[in-house]
Design a protein around this motif. Structure first.
Motif, PDB file in Angstrom:
ATOM      1  N   GLU A   1      -3.377   5.122  -0.126  1.00 24.04           N
ATOM      2  CA  GLU A   1      -4.093   5.730   0.993  1.00 24.04           C
ATOM      3  C   GLU A   1      -3.599   7.171   1.103  1.00 24.04           C
ATOM      4  N   VAL A   2      -4.526   8.116   1.102  1.00 25.20           N
ATOM      5  CA  VAL A   2      -4.162   9.535   1.124  1.00 25.20           C
ATOM      6  C   VAL A   2      -4.733  10.197   2.372  1.00 25.20           C
ATOM      7  N   THR A   3      -3.876  10.916   3.052  1.00 26.86           N
ATOM      8  CA  THR A   3      -4.294  11.758   4.165  1.00 26.86           C
ATOM      9  C   THR A   3      -4.163  13.196   3.699  1.00 26.86           C
TER      10      THR A   3
ATOM     11  N   MET B   1       0.838  -1.180   0.000  1.00 30.36           N
ATOM     12  CA  MET B   1       0.000   0.000   0.000  1.00 30.36           C
ATOM     13  C   MET B   1       0.881   1.241   0.000  1.00 30.36           C
ATOM     14  N   HIS B   2       0.558   2.173  -0.864  1.00 31.50           N
ATOM     15  CA  HIS B   2       1.239   3.466  -0.921  1.00 31.50           C
ATOM     16  C   HIS B   2       0.510   4.426   0.012  1.00 31.50           C
ATOM     17  N   GLN B   3       1.240   5.086   0.882  1.00 32.08           N
ATOM     18  CA  GLN B   3       0.641   6.040   1.803  1.00 32.08           C
ATOM     19  C   GLN B   3       1.195   7.420   1.498  1.00 32.08           C
ATOM     20  N   TRP B   4       0.271   8.330   1.213  1.00 35.18           N
ATOM     21  CA  TRP B   4       0.635   9.691   0.840  1.00 35.18           C
ATOM     22  C   TRP B   4      -0.034  10.693   1.750  1.00 35.18           C
ATOM     23  N   ILE B   5       0.583  11.859   1.822  1.00 35.69           N
ATOM     24  CA  ILE B   5      -0.014  13.029   2.462  1.00 35.69           C
ATOM     25  C   ILE B   5      -0.148  14.088   1.380  1.00 35.69           C
ATOM     26  N   LEU B   6      -1.339  14.674   1.269  1.00 40.25           N
ATOM     27  CA  LEU B   6      -1.576  15.761   0.324  1.00 40.25           C
ATOM     28  C   LEU B   6      -1.749  17.038   1.127  1.00 40.25           C
ATOM     29  N   TYR B   7      -0.760  17.923   1.034  1.00 40.78           N
ATOM     30  CA  TYR B   7      -0.806  19.208   1.722  1.00 40.78           C
ATOM     31  C   TYR B   7      -1.501  20.217   0.823  1.00 40.78           C
ATOM     32  N   GLY B   8      -2.465  20.932   1.377  1.00 42.63           N
ATOM     33  CA  GLY B   8      -3.205  21.939   0.631  1.00 42.63           C
ATOM     34  C   GLY B   8      -3.976  22.808   1.596  1.00 42.63           C
ATOM     35  N   THR B   9      -5.010  23.481   1.073  1.00 42.46           N
ATOM     36  CA  THR B   9      -5.865  24.301   1.918  1.00 42.46           C
ATOM     37  C   THR B   9      -7.201  24.522   1.229  1.00 42.46           C
ATOM     38  N   GLN B  10      -8.181  24.953   1.998  1.00 50.04           N
ATOM     39  CA  GLN B  10      -9.517  25.228   1.467  1.00 50.04           C
ATOM     40  C   GLN B  10      -9.461  26.351   0.441  1.00 50.04           C
ATOM     41  N   GLY B  11     -10.253  26.226  -0.609  1.00 50.81           N
ATOM     42  CA  GLY B  11     -10.344  27.274  -1.614  1.00 50.81           C
ATOM     43  C   GLY B  11      -9.208  27.301  -2.613  1.00 50.81           C
ATOM     44  N   CYS B  12      -8.344  26.325  -2.586  1.00 51.88           N
ATOM     45  CA  CYS B  12      -7.201  26.255  -3.497  1.00 51.88           C
ATOM     46  C   CYS B  12      -7.594  25.388  -4.696  1.00 51.88           C
ATOM     47  N   HIS B  13      -7.791  26.014  -5.848  1.00 52.53           N
ATOM     48  CA  HIS B  13      -8.231  25.246  -7.022  1.00 52.53           C
ATOM     49  C   HIS B  13      -7.161  24.265  -7.493  1.00 52.53           C
ATOM     50  N   LEU B  14      -5.906  24.591  -7.313  1.00 51.72           N
ATOM     51  CA  LEU B  14      -4.836  23.664  -7.686  1.00 51.72           C
ATOM     52  C   LEU B  14      -4.848  22.433  -6.776  1.00 51.72           C
ATOM     53  N   CYS B  15      -5.171  22.660  -5.505  1.00 55.12           N
ATOM     54  CA  CYS B  15      -5.265  21.538  -4.560  1.00 55.12           C
ATOM     55  C   CYS B  15      -6.396  20.602  -4.967  1.00 55.12           C
ATOM     56  N   GLU B  16      -7.497  21.157  -5.441  1.00 49.97           N
ATOM     57  CA  GLU B  16      -8.616  20.337  -5.904  1.00 49.97           C
ATOM     58  C   GLU B  16      -8.214  19.527  -7.139  1.00 49.97           C
ATOM     59  N   GLN B  17      -7.446  20.137  -8.029  1.00 48.58           N
ATOM     60  CA  GLN B  17      -6.953  19.422  -9.209  1.00 48.58           C
ATOM     61  C   GLN B  17      -6.028  18.273  -8.796  1.00 48.58           C
ATOM     62  N   ALA B  18      -5.147  18.542  -7.845  1.00 45.85           N
ATOM     63  CA  ALA B  18      -4.224  17.507  -7.365  1.00 45.85           C
ATOM     64  C   ALA B  18      -5.001  16.357  -6.728  1.00 45.85           C
TER      65      ALA B  18
ATOM     66  N   ASP C   1       0.781  10.822 -15.200  1.00 49.32           N
ATOM     67  CA  ASP C   1       1.979  10.120 -15.683  1.00 49.32           C
ATOM     68  C   ASP C   1       3.151  10.270 -14.712  1.00 49.32           C
ATOM     69  N   VAL C   2       3.342  11.474 -14.184  1.00 47.99           N
ATOM     70  CA  VAL C   2       4.428  11.712 -13.226  1.00 47.99           C
ATOM     71  C   VAL C   2       4.190  10.898 -11.953  1.00 47.99           C
ATOM     72  N   LEU C   3       2.951  10.879 -11.468  1.00 48.18           N
ATOM     73  CA  LEU C   3       2.660  10.118 -10.259  1.00 48.18           C
ATOM     74  C   LEU C   3       2.784   8.620 -10.497  1.00 48.18           C
ATOM     75  N   THR C   4       2.413   8.151 -11.673  1.00 49.61           N
ATOM     76  CA  THR C   4       2.571   6.733 -11.997  1.00 49.61           C
ATOM     77  C   THR C   4       4.049   6.355 -11.976  1.00 49.61           C
ATOM     78  N   ASP C   5       4.889   7.197 -12.552  1.00 52.34           N
ATOM     79  CA  ASP C   5       6.337   6.960 -12.508  1.00 52.34           C
ATOM     80  C   ASP C   5       6.839   6.974 -11.068  1.00 52.34           C
ATOM     81  N   TRP C   6       6.318   7.864 -10.267  1.00 50.74           N
ATOM     82  CA  TRP C   6       6.726   7.999  -8.884  1.00 50.74           C
ATOM     83  C   TRP C   6       6.357   6.756  -8.088  1.00 50.74           C
ATOM     84  N   LEU C   7       5.234   6.140  -8.442  1.00 54.33           N
ATOM     85  CA  LEU C   7       4.789   4.923  -7.768  1.00 54.33           C
ATOM     86  C   LEU C   7       5.621   3.704  -8.138  1.00 54.33           C
ATOM     87  N   SER C   8       6.227   3.756  -9.299  1.00 53.83           N
ATOM     88  CA  SER C   8       6.989   2.583  -9.781  1.00 53.83           C
ATOM     89  C   SER C   8       8.351   2.479  -9.142  1.00 53.83           C
TER      90      SER C   8
END
Length: 81
Positions: A32-34, A1-18, A74-81
């Motif tokens: 699994e994302v926190t 299992m891959h465990q990630w943390i996604l740092y962002g904030t409310q109202g951030c459109h880029l964070c929603e895209q991520a 694609d970048v995240l897929t490479d990162w997972l490999s």
């Protein structure tokens, strides 16, 4: 299992895209994302100083490797490999 943390904030459109990109990959990989809102909580001041101009930031919980925006499936897929 891959465990990630996604740092962002409310109202951030880029964070929603991520978040959408990560959710897309959750279908293909065991991820699994926190989500951490850098503007909330007892460590907010430190997190805003650290990530405020870089969010969204994705961190691999096992290796503490961080990936700053912009990233794509694609970048995240490479990162997972």
């Amino acid at each position: 299992m891959h465990q990630w943390i996604l740092y962002g904030t409310q109202g951030c459109h880029l964070c929603e895209q991520a978040k959408a990109i990560v959710q897309q990959l959750q279908r293909d990989f065991s991820i699994e994302v926190t989500e951490v809102d850098i503007a909330e909580g007892v460590h907010a001041e430190q997190l805003v100083k650290r990530f405020g101009d870089r969010i969204p930031v994705l961190e691999n919980s096992q290796t503490q490797t961080r990936l700053d925006w912009p990233f794509c499936p694609d970048v995240l897929t490479d990162w997972l490999s």
